[in-house]
Design a protein around this motif. Structure first.
Motif, PDB file in Angstrom:
ATOM      1  N   ASP A   1       0.808  -1.215   0.000  1.00 12.16           N
ATOM      2  CA  ASP A   1       0.000   0.000   0.000  1.00 12.16           C
ATOM      3  C   ASP A   1       0.841   1.265   0.000  1.00 12.16           C
ATOM      4  O   ASP A   1       0.305   2.369   0.160  1.00 12.16           O
TER       5      ASP A   1
ATOM      6  N   PHE B   1      -9.242   4.368  -8.461  1.00 11.53           N
ATOM      7  CA  PHE B   1      -7.789   4.452  -8.307  1.00 11.53           C
ATOM      8  C   PHE B   1      -7.385   5.855  -7.855  1.00 11.53           C
ATOM      9  O   PHE B   1      -7.133   6.738  -8.668  1.00 11.53           O
TER      10      PHE B   1
ATOM     11  N   ARG C   1      -9.819   8.017 -10.992  1.00  8.07           N
ATOM     12  CA  ARG C   1     -10.509   8.115  -9.693  1.00  8.07           C
ATOM     13  C   ARG C   1     -11.904   7.516  -9.779  1.00  8.07           C
ATOM     14  O   ARG C   1     -12.361   6.842  -8.845  1.00  8.07           O
TER      15      ARG C   1
ATOM     16  N   THR D   1      -4.797  -4.303  -8.538  1.00  9.36           N
ATOM     17  CA  THR D   1      -6.257  -4.250  -8.691  1.00  9.36           C
ATOM     18  C   THR D   1      -6.646  -3.823 -10.097  1.00  9.36           C
ATOM     19  O   THR D   1      -7.595  -4.366 -10.686  1.00  9.36           O
ATOM     20  N   LEU D   2      -5.940  -2.832 -10.650  1.00  8.20           N
ATOM     21  CA  LEU D   2      -6.236  -2.395 -12.014  1.00  8.20           C
ATOM     22  C   LEU D   2      -6.100  -3.554 -12.987  1.00  8.20           C
ATOM     23  O   LEU D   2      -6.959  -3.773 -13.851  1.00  8.20           O
TER      24      LEU D   2
ATOM     25  N   THR E   1       1.588   5.416  -7.976  1.00  4.95           N
ATOM     26  CA  THR E   1       0.599   4.361  -7.769  1.00  4.95           C
ATOM     27  C   THR E   1       0.948   3.664  -6.474  1.00  4.95           C
ATOM     28  O   THR E   1       1.857   4.089  -5.747  1.00  4.95           O
ATOM     29  N   THR E   2       0.259   2.591  -6.156  1.00  4.20           N
ATOM     30  CA  THR E   2       0.687   1.649  -5.125  1.00  4.20           C
ATOM     31  C   THR E   2       0.709   0.266  -5.769  1.00  4.20           C
ATOM     32  O   THR E   2      -0.024   0.020  -6.747  1.00  4.20           O
TER      33      THR E   2
ATOM     34  N   HIS F   1      -4.734   6.613  -5.921  1.00  5.39           N
ATOM     35  CA  HIS F   1      -3.282   6.804  -5.856  1.00  5.39           C
ATOM     36  C   HIS F   1      -2.628   6.678  -7.230  1.00  5.39           C
ATOM     37  O   HIS F   1      -1.522   7.170  -7.423  1.00  5.39           O
ATOM     38  N   THR F   2      -3.289   6.013  -8.145  1.00  8.29           N
ATOM     39  CA  THR F   2      -2.755   5.837  -9.498  1.00  8.29           C
ATOM     40  C   THR F   2      -3.164   7.063 -10.304  1.00  8.29           C
ATOM     41  O   THR F   2      -4.228   7.112 -10.924  1.00  8.29           O
TER      42      THR F   2
ATOM     43  N   GLU G   1      -2.838  -1.041  -5.849  1.00 11.71           N
ATOM     44  CA  GLU G   1      -3.734  -0.455  -6.847  1.00 11.71           C
ATOM     45  C   GLU G   1      -3.409  -0.933  -8.250  1.00 11.71           C
ATOM     46  O   GLU G   1      -4.323  -1.218  -9.043  1.00 11.71           O
ATOM     47  N   THR G   2      -2.126  -1.026  -8.577  1.00 10.87           N
ATOM     48  CA  THR G   2      -1.773  -1.527  -9.904  1.00 10.87           C
ATOM     49  C   THR G   2      -2.224  -2.979 -10.055  1.00 10.87           C
ATOM     50  O   THR G   2      -2.731  -3.380 -11.113  1.00 10.87           O
TER      51      THR G   2
END
Length: 344
Positions: A87, A183, A179, A209-210, A202-203, A185-186, A206-207
């Motif tokens: 994270d 996302f 957003r 999850t994307l 990013t984190t 942070h991305t 998050e990447t």
């Protein structure tokens, strides 16, 4: 590097495998017996093995790693193999070109853009940084299709292509789209020109999850998903890291995007089963002081860099561990066999 921390990472304490338990000596012995380059019996065994190799290779490489790797079991549930500072907000560098492409494809899905519409390539928009192809052209002004720009963005990691995408999706809109998809942070970093931006942060989570939303069919339309994955899996895409130790047919089962700048050496992607199921997802971000001569590492972005050597070892282990697994996921992404050509 602190030797105690180094020893702890070698033993797997910097990672989370299977149920998140610390790996003991029995599991270490089991991983050694089965070998890092053989097919694992199931997703849990694959996760344990990946965790061990990750700990060993990143400790050897040095630097600070922020990563998330998961393996899908037969039911499609994700088993974490690695979770280290997942994270933490990190510099994404060119890994965020997947996010930029997502924003462009989102507008295509909504009928606001088309892949065949043209964008102007002017002399002032070309970045002559030795990456990509536009700096080699030498014939401006010209124009190309948006699809061509996206292919250059994701295969050759062309930075001029970032600016070309910015012509149709300005920085503020890229961030708004991301957003809206969850996302926070991305995000790219706007500059004075609204159509230009730095690739931002990013984190690892998050990447990851994307990428999972992409292969799950909830990020983009089915057509845009296939388009994006076909580019990321192509043999023209990045091969110096995770895919380096794989043959041509195996590389076609890995959709990947790398990013590098300053001391950062990053890569994220998805590995597919033989029947086209998204079976493993990885998000690997590394920076800082790596093993070896800092002066050499500083300008080394190739497979010889310690972080890329670690990713190559890990990539082979990840692929071999899951190559015979499959998952009951709804979507299948089959790859066409590579067909070489000699022109004509």
């Amino acid at each position: 590097m602190d030797t105690n921390v180094n020893r702890r990472r070698v033993l797997g304490l910097g990672t989370v495998a299977a149920a998140g338990a610390v790996l003991g000596t029995t599991q270490i012995a089991h991983a050694a017996e089965s070998g890092p380059d053989t097919a694992a019996a199931d997703a849990s065994a694959a996760a344990r093995r990946i965790s061990q190799v990750y700990a060993r290779e990143t400790a050897k490489a040095g630097g600070t790693w922020s990563s998330y790797v998961s393996v899908a079991d037969t039911a499609g549930n994700l088993i974490p193999a690695v979770s280290e500072r997942a994270d933490e907000v990190v510099e994404a560098y060119s890994v965020n070109k997947i996010a930029v492409a997502t924003a462009v494809l989102d507008k295509i899905d909504r009928g606001l853009l088309t892949l065949d519409q043209r964008v102007d390539v002017t002399a002032d928009i070309v970045i002559k940084d030795t990456d990509g192809i536009f700096g080699l052209d030498g014939a401006y002004p010209s124009s190309i299709t948006l699809g061509h720009a996206m292919a250059a963005l994701l295969t050759l990691s062309d930075n001029t292509a970032v600016r070309l995408c910015g012509l149709v999706v300005p920085a503020a809109e890229v961030n708004e789209i991301l957003r809206g998809k969850g996302f926070v942070h991305t995000q790219v970093v706007p500059v004075a020109n609204p159509n230009r931006f730095f690739l931002g942060k990013t984190t690892p989570a998050e990447t990851h999850t994307l990428l999972r939303k992409l292969v799950g069919g909830t990020l983009l339309s089915a057509k845009s998903t296939e388009y994006l994955l076909n580019i990321l899996r192509s043999l023209s895409a990045f091969t110096d890291g995770v895919r380096l130790g794989l043959n041509s047919a195996e590389r076609l089962r890995v959709a990947t995007k790398a990013g590098w700048f300053n001391d950062g050496r990053n890569e994220a992607g998805v590995m597919f089963s033989a029947d086209g199921k998204p079976i493993l997802t990885y998000s690997l971000f590394a920076s800082g002081r790596f093993a070896g001569d800092p002066a050499v590492n500083k300008d080394d972005y190739a497979a010889t860099h310690p972080a890329l050597r670690a990713r190559t070892k890990l990539g082979k282990t990840m692929f071999r561990s899951v190559e015979k697994l499959t998952a009951a996921t709804a979507r299948t992404y089959a790859t066409a066999p590579y067909r070489a050509s000699n022109g004509g």
